[in-house]
Design a protein around this motif. Structure first.
Motif, PDB file in Angstrom:
ATOM      1  N   LEU A 263       0.817  -1.146   0.021  1.00 36.32           N
ATOM      2  CA  LEU A 263      -0.142   0.012  -0.141  1.00 36.32           C
ATOM      3  C   LEU A 263       1.153   1.245  -0.166  1.00 36.32           C
ATOM      4  O   LEU A 263       0.625   2.328  -0.737  1.00 36.32           O
ATOM      5  CB  LEU A 263      -0.821   0.010   1.282  1.00 36.32           C
ATOM      6  N   LYS A 264       1.903   1.160   0.695  1.00 31.61           N
ATOM      7  CA  LYS A 264       2.869   2.321   0.520  1.00 31.61           C
ATOM      8  C   LYS A 264       3.551   2.699  -0.602  1.00 31.61           C
ATOM      9  O   LYS A 264       3.661   3.841  -0.949  1.00 31.61           O
ATOM     10  CB  LYS A 264       3.881   2.100   1.631  1.00 31.61           C
ATOM     11  N   ALA A 265       3.644   1.647  -1.434  1.00 26.32           N
ATOM     12  CA  ALA A 265       3.776   1.959  -2.770  1.00 26.32           C
ATOM     13  C   ALA A 265       2.932   2.014  -3.695  1.00 26.32           C
ATOM     14  O   ALA A 265       2.952   1.799  -4.965  1.00 26.32           O
ATOM     15  CB  ALA A 265       5.173   0.847  -3.141  1.00 26.32           C
ATOM     16  N   ASN A 266       1.697   2.227  -3.101  1.00 24.86           N
ATOM     17  CA  ASN A 266       0.465   2.709  -3.936  1.00 24.86           C
ATOM     18  C   ASN A 266      -0.257   1.346  -4.639  1.00 24.86           C
ATOM     19  O   ASN A 266      -1.087   1.428  -5.451  1.00 24.86           O
ATOM     20  CB  ASN A 266       0.614   3.540  -5.043  1.00 24.86           C
TER      21      ASN A 266
ATOM     22  N   ARG B 257      -3.467  -1.270  -4.371  1.00 24.03           N
ATOM     23  CA  ARG B 257      -4.845  -1.258  -3.921  1.00 24.03           C
ATOM     24  C   ARG B 257      -5.368  -2.425  -3.800  1.00 24.03           C
ATOM     25  O   ARG B 257      -6.451  -2.560  -3.306  1.00 24.03           O
ATOM     26  CB  ARG B 257      -5.621  -0.168  -4.765  1.00 24.03           C
TER      27      ARG B 257
ATOM     28  N   PHE C 183      -8.091   1.124   4.423  1.00 21.36           N
ATOM     29  CA  PHE C 183      -7.888   2.201   3.518  1.00 21.36           C
ATOM     30  C   PHE C 183      -8.891   2.075   2.323  1.00 21.36           C
ATOM     31  O   PHE C 183      -9.662   2.899   1.765  1.00 21.36           O
ATOM     32  CB  PHE C 183      -6.449   2.127   2.717  1.00 21.36           C
TER      33      PHE C 183
ATOM     34  N   ARG D  95     -12.637   2.699   3.728  1.00 24.58           N
ATOM     35  CA  ARG D  95     -12.968   3.700   4.469  1.00 24.58           C
ATOM     36  C   ARG D  95     -14.326   4.586   4.065  1.00 24.58           C
ATOM     37  O   ARG D  95     -14.817   5.288   4.780  1.00 24.58           O
ATOM     38  CB  ARG D  95     -11.761   4.789   4.446  1.00 24.58           C
ATOM     39  N   HIS D  96     -14.352   4.493   2.854  1.00 23.94           N
ATOM     40  CA  HIS D  96     -15.716   5.273   2.500  1.00 23.94           C
ATOM     41  C   HIS D  96     -17.205   4.582   2.469  1.00 23.94           C
ATOM     42  O   HIS D  96     -18.102   5.162   2.457  1.00 23.94           O
ATOM     43  CB  HIS D  96     -15.433   5.543   0.853  1.00 23.94           C
TER      44      HIS D  96
ATOM     45  N   ILE E 121      -6.926   6.472   9.043  1.00 25.75           N
ATOM     46  CA  ILE E 121      -6.041   5.276   8.562  1.00 25.75           C
ATOM     47  C   ILE E 121      -4.765   5.954   8.962  1.00 25.75           C
ATOM     48  O   ILE E 121      -4.184   7.044   8.885  1.00 25.75           O
ATOM     49  CB  ILE E 121      -6.130   5.381   7.005  1.00 25.75           C
ATOM     50  N   ALA E 122      -3.916   5.158   9.707  1.00 25.31           N
ATOM     51  CA  ALA E 122      -2.640   5.205  10.496  1.00 25.31           C
ATOM     52  C   ALA E 122      -1.421   4.385   9.753  1.00 25.31           C
ATOM     53  O   ALA E 122      -1.642   3.275  10.482  1.00 25.31           O
ATOM     54  CB  ALA E 122      -2.607   5.572  11.958  1.00 25.31           C
ATOM     55  N   GLU E 123      -0.515   4.936   9.174  1.00 21.71           N
ATOM     56  CA  GLU E 123       0.434   3.807   8.529  1.00 21.71           C
ATOM     57  C   GLU E 123       1.595   3.980   9.714  1.00 21.71           C
ATOM     58  O   GLU E 123       1.630   5.186  10.517  1.00 21.71           O
ATOM     59  CB  GLU E 123       1.005   4.479   7.173  1.00 21.71           C
TER      60      GLU E 123
END
Lengths: 536, 343
Positions: free
Chosen positions: A180-183, A185, A306, A309-310, A319-321
């Motif tokens: 996720l940190k590298a985008n 999904r 993440f 969330r919607h 959302i806390a990384e």
């Protein structure tokens, strides 16, 4: 003080005991019926059920994710009906009232263990433990590449347990938080972590091996990838297969029991999963039952949170990384009128009822993710009464019920099966020799339930609850607060791993690795902790 | 001017033995109709002890820096947020947007001059700045519109900034709530949300001083709420407006204050006279001598304590740098509670 509980139906599956009789205890331990001595205190249990104290192996009762949920949702607590994130004291009180004596918080990253242990220290009445989360840290990936990988990973895992004072090892959507940190999904069992190239499958294998090397009794406790997605039964089945016969615990399996059948392309695939669990004896599972109402989801599966969330209700989230898993908090309301939520509800019950062996399926709602633990009494009642299930099913969308096999299942849990699932088996799974049973030498953790027409009421307010031989609750009212112990493992490891961790953390993160260690003197001292031996 | 020297206690500015100080503190608080426990610059154990005392007294709890913490919490509560820790930002962020002028210590820990060690490309970071000020919320609105590729008339610097922001792989937005309005923080969280549709962004709200974040955590697990809590019949209630300590003192609603400052952040900010019990480290200066002053140890310096670590962004053990046998805040609060008349 010699105490006797008289005339109850004593059920202790660990020793094949099921019959009317007495239980004696003294100095916090069960003792054999003494000859020539009278009890100093006696409790009448005629007509009642006498069990060991309940053990919950997977319930989010502490940690910065849960605490964020408290701070996020003050308004939900105003009318007193929201049990998703009670204050620490209330957690202990509510569990004790139900006859539980040990609860495991299953998702604490070592970087936030200090706070989790402070929170555990504020939970009265019950014993507690945490599982330490690994599987998304760059340091682990770095070791997986090293020449001495396998040994170093075992040392790393043992060091994580030591620093966190944790009982076992948890792995949550391995690789996904890093991806996720590298985008990324989405992240499945065979997707690979960007830059490192390790798949979720490879991380699971490495950690299973590491846990076996440490000798920690509790197997790797795994939160699989693709939680909550239609068709994810394939992920769960593939993960079971990937274990290749080695011990593996799959958490909240209900959230992976979904097919893509039917008009909405969302169906229960619980029967297929149950069949696989019945076949593969190395697998244990807990259910993560969904119950209807407002709750809050707290999870170190930061990718899932993440992406979800919607769908928050109310519409707020956090959302806390962090340097490992991080986490997310998303409030959610499971509705009886929702097709998807009704399928989830039924799928959980199908798992409970279709998995044959009550020593390999554990009783959880994944509190608070499927429902708050305060819904347990209703869930016990549903498992024990098919008529009650039929009444609940009648209130649900029938097109959703049609996507499950639940209406056709006749099984009702018996008292010995309830005792096995919530006492005997969890103690074995966690490696606890003096809990979960009622033979001499066991801790005098005892719950007495008085049968009544309303089973849920019986489970909500146990008639008598003893912790270490002290009466802590009577008919749902707790006594003066006292504190149990925090259980942890303490496997040995090569201290060379400290040097590697120190260098990596200082340089990469700007924080000394030792700064994250739990300081026992700030959380109740050494008396507060109890070491659970590893396999030698 | 009164300075708490290295005595155990002082009553109206005169040194006294500790038991006498404890008894005087208990008597003062027990006699108050509406006591407030304020300051709360303490470790986790001190915060837990303060909750127990407040519950017993029916007192209000508030922290000296609660305004800033609540601004961040409000932004999270209103629209949700995506955040990260300084440690993760240091290791991974390829772009850092600094909003306003945050305190330099945590910024230094981000090692912005170095490439992020865990980033795939190891290129130098882009460090951008956005000034705080009255127009910030409006400028952030424009920036959000630009980030969403809407047709808006915007100043050139914002257009350039929006283009730069879109190019990040893992962008981190740093702010200190004390310097920004609630609206600006909410807009920053919205900007992060907008940018996250295509790439990765996270906020980095820097912690307020006085262990405010750590105390908010401790009050969270003890009561379910952060500060600005009142206890009525033993049950906590949270009201960010009504239970603000400074407001309660100014309006005269509070008739006694226990000022807890184990971290050496200074005396209460108000000028109005109110009956005062102060727990502070030796060397603390007060405009007027408190009725009761008790010397307290400093967590992380004189004794071990659990404090919010600003770089790890977690409550961690802080071991003493120069251990001294001074009582901790938790010790003193516990002794005061034990000295209260039986109810």
């Amino acid at each position: 003080m010699l105490t006797r509980i008289t005339g109850g139906r004593v059920i202790d599956p660990a020793h094949g005991r099921d019959g009317v009789g007495d239980v004696w205890f003294e100095d916090g331990r069960i003792v054999p019926p003494p000859t020539g001595r009278a009890a100093d205190a006696s409790y009448d249990a005629q007509g009642a059920i006498v069990l060991a104290g309940g053990i919950d192996i997977h319930s989010h009762i502490a940690g910065s994710n849960l605490n964020t949920a408290r701070l996020l949702l003050p308004d939900l607590r105003r009318d007193g009906s929201f049990d998703g994130a009670p204050a620490s004291f209330e957690i202990g009180r509510l569990y004790a009232q139900m006859g539980f004596s040990l609860v495991v918080e299953p998702a604490i990253s070592p970087t936030v263990a200090m706070q989790a242990q402070l929170e555990l220290a504020a939970i009265p009445f019950i014993d507690r433990a945490i599982l330490a989360v690994v599987g998304n840290e760059d340091f682990l990936f770095h070791l997986m590449r090293a020449d001495d990988g396998a040994n170093a990973i075992a040392d790393y895992v043992a060091r994580a347990l030591a620093g966190s004072r944790a009982l076992g090892v948890k792995c949550i959507n391995p690789g996904a938080a890093a991806a996720l940190k590298a985008n990324a999904r989405a992240f499945g069992l065979d997707d690979v972590v960007p830059r490192w190239g390790f798949s979720s499958r490879a991380i699971i294998h490495a950690l299973q091996q590491a846990v076996a090397t440490t000798g920690v009794v509790h197997p790797l406790h795994l939160h699989c990838s693709n939680l909550g997605l239609p068709g994810n039964v394939e992920t769960a089945l593939a993960t079971i297969e990937a274990a290749e016969g080695r011990p593996l615990h799959l958490a909240h399996l209900q959230f992976y029991a979904y097919g893509t059948e039917g008009p909405r392309k969302f169906s229960s695939a619980a029967p297929r999963l149950a069949e696989a669990v019945n076949r593969e004896k190395n697998i244990t599972v807990d259910v993560g039952q969904v119950m209807f109402g407002q709750t809050v989801t707290v999870s170190c599966d930061v990718l899932r949170q993440f992406n979800g969330r919607h769908s928050a209700h109310p519409r707020t989230w956090s959302i806390a990384e962090d340097i490992g898993n991080g986490g997310g908090v998303v409030p959610f309301r499971y509705r009886r009128t929702s097709f998807a939520n009704a399928v989830q509800f039924a799928a959980g019950l199908e798992l409970f009822l279709l998995i044959d062996d009550p020593t390999r399926v554990f009783f959880t709602t994944d509190h608070p993710n499927g429902a708050p633990f305060t819904t347990y009494p209703d869930l016990f009642a549903l498992l024990m009464d098919r008529e009650l299930r039929a009444q609940w099913l009648a209130t649900l969308p029938q097109e959703a019920v049609a996507m499950t096999t639940l209406p056709a299942i006749a099984r009702e849990y018996t008292w010995p099966e309830i005792a096995m699932m919530t006492r005997t088996a969890p103690a074995r799974l966690l490696g606890l020799v003096d809990r979960g049973h009622l033979a001499p030498g066991a801790r005098a953790d005892i719950a007495v339930y008085r049968p009544q027409a309303d089973r849920a009421a019986m489970f909500r307010h146990a008639a008598l609850v003893f912790k270490d031989g002290v009466l802590v609750a009577r008919d749902g009212e707790v006594t003066t607060p006292r504190f149990g112990r925090v259980l942890h493992s303490s496997p040995g490891f090569d201290r060379a791993i400290d040097t590697r961790l120190a260098g990596f953390f200082e340089d990469t993160y700007g924080v000394p690795h030792r700064a994250f260690d739990v300081a026992a003197e700030l959380v109740g001292g050494t008396e507060h902790f109890e070491v659970v031996p590893c396999r030698s | 001017m009164f300075e708490l020297v290295d005595a155990e206690a002082a009553l109206d500015g005169r040194p006294a033995p500790l038991p006498q100080g404890i008894a005087a503190a208990a008597a003062l608080l027990a006699g108050a109709a509406a006591p407030v426990i304020a300051g709360l610059r303490t470790d986790a154990a001190g915060a837990v002890a303060a909750v127990a005392l407040a519950r017993r007294l029916g007192a209000v709890l508030d922290h000296a820096e609660s305004e800033a913490v609540l601004r961040d919490l409000d932004a999270m509560r209103i629209g949700g947020w995506i955040v990260t820790t300084p440690a993760q930002a240091r290791a991974f962020a390829d772009l850092v947007l600094i909003v306003g002028d945050p305190a330099p210590d945590v910024l230094a820990a981000l090692a912005l001059e170095r490439p992020p060690m865990l980033d795939a490309e190891q290129r130098p970071r882009r460090v951008l700045r956005l000034a705080a000020g009255e127009t910030l919320a409006v400028r952030l609105g424009l920036l959000r519109a630009l980030a969403k590729r809407r047709e808006v008339a915007a100043p050139h610097d914002l257009v350039t900034l929006a283009e730069a922001l879109a190019g990040a792989r893992y962008g981190v937005v740093v702010w200190s709530a004390a310097q920004l309005s609630s609206l600006a923080i909410e807009m920053l969280c919205g900007l992060i949300e907008d940018l996250s549709a295509a790439t990765r962004y996270a906020g980095l709200p820097l912690p307020a001083p006085g262990n405010a974040a750590g105390v908010a955590q401790a009050l969270g697990w003890e009561t379910g709420f952060p500060f600005r809590i009142a206890f009525r019949d033993g049950m906590p209630r949270h009201d960010p407006v009504h239970y603000e300590a400074t407001r309660m003192v100014a309006s005269g609603e509070a008739d006694a204050v226990l000022w807890l400052d184990a971290l050496g952040g200074g005396p209460p900010p108000w000028r109005k006279q109110v009956r005062l019990v102060a727990l502070a480290p030796p060397g603390t200066r007060f405009a007027d001598p408190p009725e009761v002053a008790l010397a307290v140890g400093r967590p992380g310096i004189d004794h071990a304590g659990a404090l919010f670590h600003p770089v790890a962004a977690a409550v961690l053990a802080a071991l003493p740098t120069a251990p001294l046998p001074r009582p901790t805040a938790a010790d003193l609060l516990g002794r005061i509670q034990a000295a209260l008349p039986a109810c």
